[in-house]
Design an enzyme around this catalytic site. Structure first.
Site, PDB file in Angstrom:
ATOM      1  N   LYS A 279      47.480  46.632  41.133  1.00 43.71           N
ATOM      2  CA  LYS A 279      46.602  45.690  41.822  1.00 43.71           C
ATOM      3  C   LYS A 279      47.413  44.914  42.862  1.00 43.71           C
ATOM      4  CE  LYS A 279      42.500  43.335  40.314  1.00 43.71           C
ATOM      5  NZ  LYS A 279      41.586  43.107  39.228  1.00 43.71           N
ATOM      6  N   GLU A 356      29.443  41.121  27.508  1.00 45.24           N
ATOM      7  CA  GLU A 356      28.567  39.958  27.349  1.00 45.24           C
ATOM      8  C   GLU A 356      27.728  40.030  26.071  1.00 45.24           C
ATOM      9  OE1 GLU A 356      29.052  41.662  30.155  1.00 45.24           O
ATOM     10  OE2 GLU A 356      29.900  40.167  31.518  1.00 45.24           O
ATOM     11  N   ARG A 384      22.735  40.754  30.542  1.00 44.28           N
ATOM     12  CA  ARG A 384      23.117  41.838  29.639  1.00 44.28           C
ATOM     13  C   ARG A 384      22.819  41.514  28.173  1.00 44.28           C
ATOM     14  NH1 ARG A 384      27.301  45.497  31.652  1.00 44.28           N
ATOM     15  NH2 ARG A 384      26.313  46.212  33.567  1.00 44.28           N
TER      16      ARG A 384
HETATM   17  C1  LIG Z   1      28.818  42.786  33.508  1.00 44.15           C
HETATM   18  C2  LIG Z   1      29.909  42.182  34.350  1.00 44.15           C
HETATM   19  N1  LIG Z   1      30.695  41.206  33.837  1.00 44.15           N
HETATM   20  C3  LIG Z   1      31.672  40.660  34.586  1.00 44.15           C
HETATM   21  C4  LIG Z   1      31.892  41.075  35.865  1.00 44.15           C
HETATM   22  C5  LIG Z   1      32.933  40.398  36.744  1.00 44.15           C
HETATM   23  N2  LIG Z   1      33.988  41.329  37.157  1.00 44.15           N
HETATM   24  C6  LIG Z   1      33.998  41.910  38.371  1.00 44.15           C
HETATM   25  S1  LIG Z   1      35.285  42.917  38.599  1.00 44.15           S
HETATM   26  C7  LIG Z   1      35.899  42.566  37.080  1.00 44.15           C
HETATM   27  C8  LIG Z   1      37.186  43.174  36.620  1.00 44.15           C
HETATM   28  C9  LIG Z   1      37.165  44.625  36.760  1.00 44.15           C
HETATM   29  O1  LIG Z   1      38.395  45.122  36.345  1.00 44.15           O
HETATM   30  P1  LIG Z   1      38.666  46.672  36.453  1.00 44.15           P
HETATM   31  O2  LIG Z   1      37.477  47.430  36.025  1.00 44.15           O
HETATM   32  O3  LIG Z   1      39.931  46.960  35.750  1.00 44.15           O
HETATM   33  O4  LIG Z   1      38.808  46.897  38.008  1.00 44.15           O
HETATM   34  P2  LIG Z   1      39.957  46.351  38.985  1.00 44.15           P
HETATM   35  O5  LIG Z   1      39.426  45.124  39.637  1.00 44.15           O
HETATM   36  O6  LIG Z   1      41.173  46.078  38.169  1.00 44.15           O
HETATM   37  O7  LIG Z   1      40.137  47.442  39.957  1.00 44.15           O
HETATM   38  C10 LIG Z   1      35.071  41.671  36.404  1.00 44.15           C
HETATM   39  C11 LIG Z   1      35.316  41.132  35.061  1.00 44.15           C
HETATM   40  C12 LIG Z   1      31.041  42.077  36.367  1.00 44.15           C
HETATM   41  N3  LIG Z   1      31.149  42.523  37.625  1.00 44.15           N
HETATM   42  N4  LIG Z   1      30.084  42.614  35.591  1.00 44.15           N
END
Ligand SMILES: Cc1ncc(C[n+]2csc(CCOP(=O)(O)OP(=O)(O)O)c2C)c(N)n1
Length: 608
Positions: A279, A356, A384
């Site tokens: 990242k 969630e 959710r």
């Molecule tokens: C249901 C839901 N909960 C929380 C989020 C907030 N959120 C957006 S991106 C993210 C992290 C995603 O991490 P990852 O899948 O590892 O992708 P990266 O950003 O590391 O590429 C979160 C928690 C969301 N988009 N959807």
């Protein structure tokens, strides 16, 4: 180099030095643009080479790529002809920070919630087969999102259906904060020194030996699979019937192109490519602090006191005095303002990951044994968990957590997937639910103090950003509103819910007519006495809320008035029956007609 890439077709002729130059330019481009407009910088910096490799191999006009959350789709957008739009990324009228099929044929779903890509990709692959089409379908998912329950359900189903779906697992070992849980540990075992090196060698020799097509490819991959299995059993994907290939170096474009080009070898089986990325790659500050660089705000925006910050501070203060308080977040420590809390009170803090539904059921368990949970989840993500709110919370007589729904209302640049427009609608119908919303920061503090002692599930909603601070806030009483303006000469009465109370109050600067203003505080139970007291004045009544009009508090007030036989002229102002786009929050409020000036105009016209 970047100038030359008008569409993914242009990638096909590049040699390796040109690809390196292109990757560097894409990074520089994103760093410059996204630091100004705001957006998901760190995740996108990590996947530049991976996106180049995917776009070099597949034709995403025919083949389909479904991004999970889709916050990491910027490079995909740049490569698919949208580079020039990046000056207006996430701005009102500009391109979205997420995928959107209305924006480009290269995008498939309009999404922003995590965990769904494998399910939709599997559905598409299945439909293609039914319809006799053989294009590829790829689910692109991060290591945090793949641990979401929906993704697990899909993984379970793929093993059963056995479709040739391709999953790209983009593993940067980070969610927004650190990825949590056993699954992250499981993945990290694949990477840890010994395993990774031996598998890397195997992959390299596999790639070296690989013929262009034919049976021997199948044989080679089968041998490789056996070796991998031997070395790292148990591998959860293999156990579920999904071929696992990896870990793959996410910065070696040539290797990735070779591997992805040969994905035909498993023509009848699902496959997961486990790609390792970092990242924030290429920007030192972002590599060192990926959480801050996950979602940047626009550098042009003025900073203000926010409900989120008030919540975080007050939560810490309350919990310090009472060890029975437990605070739960679903992968949103930073977004919900709980950084300080998580550092100061780790024993009272639970980040459950992007989960969630689990968060709410888990909180119900904590409550059953005598703790007082505060569940801090954005309004849109709590959607959710409606069934857990129903079964594990509302249906039980003794489970009384406090739900703290940040980003209720128009969230701004993240747009329609993140606007919290429906939480009154999806919580109000549950017996025992108590719904409240503060007009300003001080009232939020008072509501939190009050909510912790209630024997009902309490839902507190507040929007992103700041508020108009009123000089005083009377003590919170169950089911009681607060009269803010009561004028002798009033020509109409406004009932407001939450932070729009500030906007409604400021209408006095625009309107010549005097009005009464009641801060409802409670959407359930409604303050019947005060509402009827004002209704008896026979003045027109207006209800103002930053929520979908359908299912909102205005409907609740309207039915109360009808039932009690009142027929005052009646107007509801709130979010209309469509999805509001992305853009700066203040601009969106104006567009929705919910800032003080536009409210005044609407009301003056209606009264005329
Ligand atoms: C249901 C839901 N909960 C929380 C989020 C907030 N959120 C957006 S991106 C993210 C992290 C995603 O991490 P990852 O899948 O590892 O992708 P990266 O950003 O590391 O590429 C979160 C928690 C969301 N988009 N959807």
């Amino acid at each position: 180099m970047l100038e030359k890439i008008k569409s993914p077709e242009d990638l096909k002729t590049l040699h390796s030095l040109e690809i390196k130059a292109l990757a560097r330019e894409i990074r520089e481009f994103m760093i410059e643009k996204v630091q100004r407009t705001g957006g998901h910088l760190a995740s996108n910096l990590g996947v530049v080479e991976l996106m180049i490799a995917l776009h070099s191999v597949f034709d995403f006009k025919k083949d389909r790529i479904i991004f999970d959350v889709s916050h990491q789709s910027y490079v995909h957008k740049i490569l698919s002809g949208r580079r020039d739009e990046f000056n207006h990324l996430r701005e009102f009228g500009g391109i979205s920070g997420f995928t959107d099929p209305l924006e480009s044929v290269y995008d498939v779903f309009k999404v922003g919630h995590a965990g769904t890509s494998i399910s939709t990709a599997l559905g598409m692959k299945t439909a293609k087969e039914v319809l006799g089409r053989n294009e590829k379908v790829i689910a692109f998912i991060g290591d945090a999102s793949i641990s979401n329950g929906v993704a697990f359900e899909a993984i379970n189903h793929i093993g059963h259906l056995k479709k040739n779906l391709i999953i790209i697992l983009n593993d940067n070992q980070m969610s927004i904060s650190q990825t949590v849980g056993g699954f992250a540990k499981h993945l990290s075992r694949f990477i840890s020194g010994k395993f990774y090196n031996t598998i890397k060698q195997d992959l390299e020799s596999f790639l070296h030996d690989i013929p262009v097509i034919g049976d021997s490819v199948n044989q080679t991959i089968k041998n490789l699979k056996k070796t991998i299995k031997k070395q790292i059993t148990p591998n959860i994907f293999e156990e579920f019937g999904i071929n696992y290939i990896g870990p793959i170096d996410g910065y070696d474009v040539e290797q990735m192109i070779k591997i992805f080009s040969n994905s035909d070898y498993l023509s009848d089986e699902p496959v997961i490519f486990h790609v390792l990325t970092k990242k924030g790659k290429g920007l030192k500050e972002a590599e060192e602090n990926p959480t801050f660089y996950h979602g940047l705000s626009s550098s042009l925006k003025k900073k203000e006191d926010s409900f989120t910050a008030v919540f975080g501070e007050k939560m810490t203060e309350i919990a310090k005095k009472d060890p029975k308080i437990a605070v739960i977040t679903a992968a949103m420590t930073d977004g919900t303002g709980l950084n300080q809390f998580s550092e100061e009170l780790p024993a009272q803090y639970y980040d459950v990951g992007i989960a969630e539904e689990h968060a709410v059921a888990f909180a119900a368990g904590l409550a059953k044994e005598g703790l007082k949970p505060f569940i801090a989840i954005y309004s849109t993500f709590l959607q959710r968990a409606v069934d857990q709110i129903f079964q594990e919370v509302s249906l039980q007589e003794d489970i009384n957590p406090v739900f703290v729904m940040d980003r209720s209302g128009l969230c701004g640049e993240d747009g329609p997937t993140h606007h919290g427009a429906f939480d009154i609608a999806y919580t109000r119908f549950f017996p025992r639910a108590v719904l409240i919303s503060p007009k300003d920061g001080r009232e939020l503090e008072n509501m939190m103090e009050w909510a912790k002692d209630q024997n009902n599930p309490v839902f507190i909603r507040f929007p992103k950003g700041g508020f108009y601070s009123f000089p005083e806030s009377k003590a919170i009483e169950y089911g009681k509103s607060e009269i803010i303006l009561e004028e002798k000469e009033a020509e109409f009465t406004v009932f407001s819910y939450g932070s729009l109370t500030g906007e409604a109050y400021l209408m006095k600067d625009f309107l010549s007519k005097k009005f009464n203003l009641v801060n409802l505080r409670f959407a359930k139970p409604l303050d019947m006495e005060t509402i009827l007291y004002f209704a008896q004045k026979k003045l027109p009544i207006i209800v103002v809320e930053e929520h979908s009009l359908a299912g909102g508090v205005g409907e609740a007030v309207a039915s109360l008035l009808m039932e009690k036989g009142f027929n005052n002229p009646f107007l509801r102002l709130g979010l209309e029956d469509y999805y509001y786009p992305h853009g700066e929050r203040s601009l969106l409020l104006q567009t929705a007609g919910l800032d003080s000036k536009n409210l005044s105009v609407k009301i003056a016209r209606w009264l005329a």
